[in-house]
Design a protein around this motif. Structure first.
Motif, PDB file in Angstrom:
ATOM      1  N   PRO A   1       2.818  -1.543   4.079  1.00 47.27           N
ATOM      2  CA  PRO A   1       2.538  -0.115   3.917  1.00 47.27           C
ATOM      3  C   PRO A   1       3.824   0.669   3.682  1.00 47.27           C
ATOM      4  O   PRO A   1       4.855   0.388   4.283  1.00 47.27           O
ATOM      5  CB  PRO A   1       1.893   0.293   5.237  1.00 47.27           C
ATOM      6  CG  PRO A   1       2.069  -0.833   6.173  1.00 47.27           C
ATOM      7  CD  PRO A   1       2.590  -2.014   5.428  1.00 47.27           C
ATOM      8  N   VAL A   2       3.766   1.633   2.789  1.00 44.70           N
ATOM      9  CA  VAL A   2       4.906   2.498   2.476  1.00 44.70           C
ATOM     10  C   VAL A   2       4.452   3.930   2.715  1.00 44.70           C
ATOM     11  O   VAL A   2       3.432   4.359   2.192  1.00 44.70           O
ATOM     12  CB  VAL A   2       5.361   2.321   1.011  1.00 44.70           C
ATOM     13  CG1 VAL A   2       6.485   3.276   0.681  1.00 44.70           C
ATOM     14  CG2 VAL A   2       5.777   0.887   0.759  1.00 44.70           C
ATOM     15  N   GLN A   3       5.227   4.655   3.514  1.00 45.23           N
ATOM     16  CA  GLN A   3       4.861   6.029   3.860  1.00 45.23           C
ATOM     17  C   GLN A   3       4.742   6.919   2.640  1.00 45.23           C
ATOM     18  O   GLN A   3       5.273   6.617   1.577  1.00 45.23           O
ATOM     19  CB  GLN A   3       5.874   6.629   4.810  1.00 45.23           C
ATOM     20  CG  GLN A   3       7.159   7.062   4.127  1.00 45.23           C
ATOM     21  CD  GLN A   3       8.119   7.754   5.077  1.00 45.23           C
ATOM     22  OE1 GLN A   3       8.060   7.569   6.265  1.00 45.23           O
ATOM     23  NE2 GLN A   3       9.006   8.540   4.526  1.00 45.23           N
TER      24      GLN A   3
ATOM     25  N   MET B   1      12.742   3.340   0.092  1.00 44.45           N
ATOM     26  CA  MET B   1      11.427   2.721  -0.031  1.00 44.45           C
ATOM     27  C   MET B   1      11.511   1.224   0.269  1.00 44.45           C
ATOM     28  O   MET B   1      10.667   0.676   0.976  1.00 44.45           O
ATOM     29  CB  MET B   1      10.866   2.948  -1.425  1.00 44.45           C
ATOM     30  CG  MET B   1       9.464   2.475  -1.608  1.00 44.45           C
ATOM     31  SD  MET B   1       8.872   3.005  -3.236  1.00 44.45           S
ATOM     32  CE  MET B   1       7.187   2.444  -3.133  1.00 44.45           C
ATOM     33  N   ALA B   2      12.550   0.556  -0.231  1.00 44.07           N
ATOM     34  CA  ALA B   2      12.726  -0.887   0.001  1.00 44.07           C
ATOM     35  C   ALA B   2      12.880  -1.196   1.483  1.00 44.07           C
ATOM     36  O   ALA B   2      12.394  -2.227   1.959  1.00 44.07           O
ATOM     37  CB  ALA B   2      13.929  -1.404  -0.771  1.00 44.07           C
TER      38      ALA B   2
ATOM     39  N   PHE C   1      -9.580  -2.571   6.348  1.00 42.36           N
ATOM     40  CA  PHE C   1     -10.373  -3.229   5.311  1.00 42.36           C
ATOM     41  C   PHE C   1      -9.480  -4.079   4.408  1.00 42.36           C
ATOM     42  O   PHE C   1      -9.793  -5.227   4.100  1.00 42.36           O
ATOM     43  CB  PHE C   1     -11.128  -2.184   4.473  1.00 42.36           C
ATOM     44  CG  PHE C   1     -11.847  -2.775   3.306  1.00 42.36           C
ATOM     45  CD1 PHE C   1     -13.039  -3.446   3.469  1.00 42.36           C
ATOM     46  CD2 PHE C   1     -11.306  -2.675   2.028  1.00 42.36           C
ATOM     47  CE1 PHE C   1     -13.699  -4.007   2.382  1.00 42.36           C
ATOM     48  CE2 PHE C   1     -11.945  -3.228   0.940  1.00 42.36           C
ATOM     49  CZ  PHE C   1     -13.151  -3.899   1.115  1.00 42.36           C
ATOM     50  N   ILE C   2      -8.347  -3.508   3.990  1.00 41.97           N
ATOM     51  CA  ILE C   2      -7.410  -4.230   3.123  1.00 41.97           C
ATOM     52  C   ILE C   2      -6.878  -5.470   3.829  1.00 41.97           C
ATOM     53  O   ILE C   2      -6.838  -6.564   3.259  1.00 41.97           O
ATOM     54  CB  ILE C   2      -6.254  -3.300   2.677  1.00 41.97           C
ATOM     55  CG1 ILE C   2      -6.778  -2.245   1.696  1.00 41.97           C
ATOM     56  CG2 ILE C   2      -5.104  -4.096   2.072  1.00 41.97           C
ATOM     57  CD1 ILE C   2      -5.798  -1.121   1.415  1.00 41.97           C
ATOM     58  N   GLN C   3      -6.461  -5.314   5.088  1.00 39.32           N
ATOM     59  CA  GLN C   3      -5.928  -6.446   5.838  1.00 39.32           C
ATOM     60  C   GLN C   3      -6.967  -7.539   6.017  1.00 39.32           C
ATOM     61  O   GLN C   3      -6.663  -8.723   5.919  1.00 39.32           O
ATOM     62  CB  GLN C   3      -5.385  -5.980   7.194  1.00 39.32           C
ATOM     63  CG  GLN C   3      -4.125  -5.166   7.043  1.00 39.32           C
ATOM     64  CD  GLN C   3      -3.706  -4.458   8.310  1.00 39.32           C
ATOM     65  OE1 GLN C   3      -4.515  -4.201   9.194  1.00 39.32           O
ATOM     66  NE2 GLN C   3      -2.427  -4.129   8.397  1.00 39.32           N
TER      67      GLN C   3
ATOM     68  N   VAL D   1       0.867  -1.160   0.000  1.00 40.06           N
ATOM     69  CA  VAL D   1       0.000   0.000   0.000  1.00 40.06           C
ATOM     70  C   VAL D   1       0.912   1.220   0.000  1.00 40.06           C
ATOM     71  O   VAL D   1       1.732   1.382   0.900  1.00 40.06           O
ATOM     72  CB  VAL D   1      -0.935   0.003   1.227  1.00 40.06           C
ATOM     73  CG1 VAL D   1      -1.814   1.222   1.220  1.00 40.06           C
ATOM     74  CG2 VAL D   1      -1.759  -1.264   1.276  1.00 40.06           C
ATOM     75  N   ASN D   2       0.770   2.062  -0.978  1.00 38.71           N
ATOM     76  CA  ASN D   2       1.666   3.189  -1.184  1.00 38.71           C
ATOM     77  C   ASN D   2       1.052   4.482  -0.668  1.00 38.71           C
ATOM     78  O   ASN D   2      -0.162   4.630  -0.604  1.00 38.71           O
ATOM     79  CB  ASN D   2       1.968   3.316  -2.674  1.00 38.71           C
ATOM     80  CG  ASN D   2       3.148   4.192  -2.965  1.00 38.71           C
ATOM     81  OD1 ASN D   2       3.977   4.454  -2.105  1.00 38.71           O
ATOM     82  ND2 ASN D   2       3.232   4.659  -4.196  1.00 38.71           N
ATOM     83  N   GLN D   3       1.902   5.437  -0.321  1.00 35.65           N
ATOM     84  CA  GLN D   3       1.535   6.788   0.094  1.00 35.65           C
ATOM     85  C   GLN D   3       0.703   6.817   1.374  1.00 35.65           C
ATOM     86  O   GLN D   3      -0.288   7.538   1.485  1.00 35.65           O
ATOM     87  CB  GLN D   3       0.832   7.541  -1.031  1.00 35.65           C
ATOM     88  CG  GLN D   3       1.706   7.735  -2.239  1.00 35.65           C
ATOM     89  CD  GLN D   3       1.060   8.614  -3.289  1.00 35.65           C
ATOM     90  OE1 GLN D   3      -0.099   8.961  -3.206  1.00 35.65           O
ATOM     91  NE2 GLN D   3       1.837   8.973  -4.289  1.00 35.65           N
TER      92      GLN D   3
END
Length: 79
Positions: free
Chosen positions: A39-41, A56-57, A27-29, A1-3
């Motif tokens: 999740p990615v900030q 990011m990695a 919901f996604i989980q 999940v990005n941003q």
């Protein structure tokens, strides 16, 4: 999940967005139970170059994978 917006109590917009995203994450989980969710900030810039990709990695992959990189590797590109 990005941003994904990090928690920020100093900014009303950011705080509201964070709360909304947390509901979406639940919901996604629940919907994708059994799959790894990473999740990615939210980054303030577009991810470009090796240095930014590594940042990011480090959020996506477990710390043991990120820690196995050679810290003396001088082949990184600055974004």
């Amino acid at each position: 999940v990005n941003q994904v917006q990090p928690e920020n109590t100093d900014c009303q917009f950011c705080s509201t967005r964070h709360k909304e995203q947390q509901a979406n994450m639940r919901f996604i989980q629940h919907s994708l139970e059994g799959l790894a969710i990473s999740p990615v900030q939210f980054f303030d810039r577009e991810i470009r170059g090796a240095y930014a990709l590594r940042a990011m990695a480090d959020q996506i992959f477990p710390p043991k994978i990120a820690a196995s990189r050679d810290p003396n590797d001088s082949t990184t590109e600055v974004a």
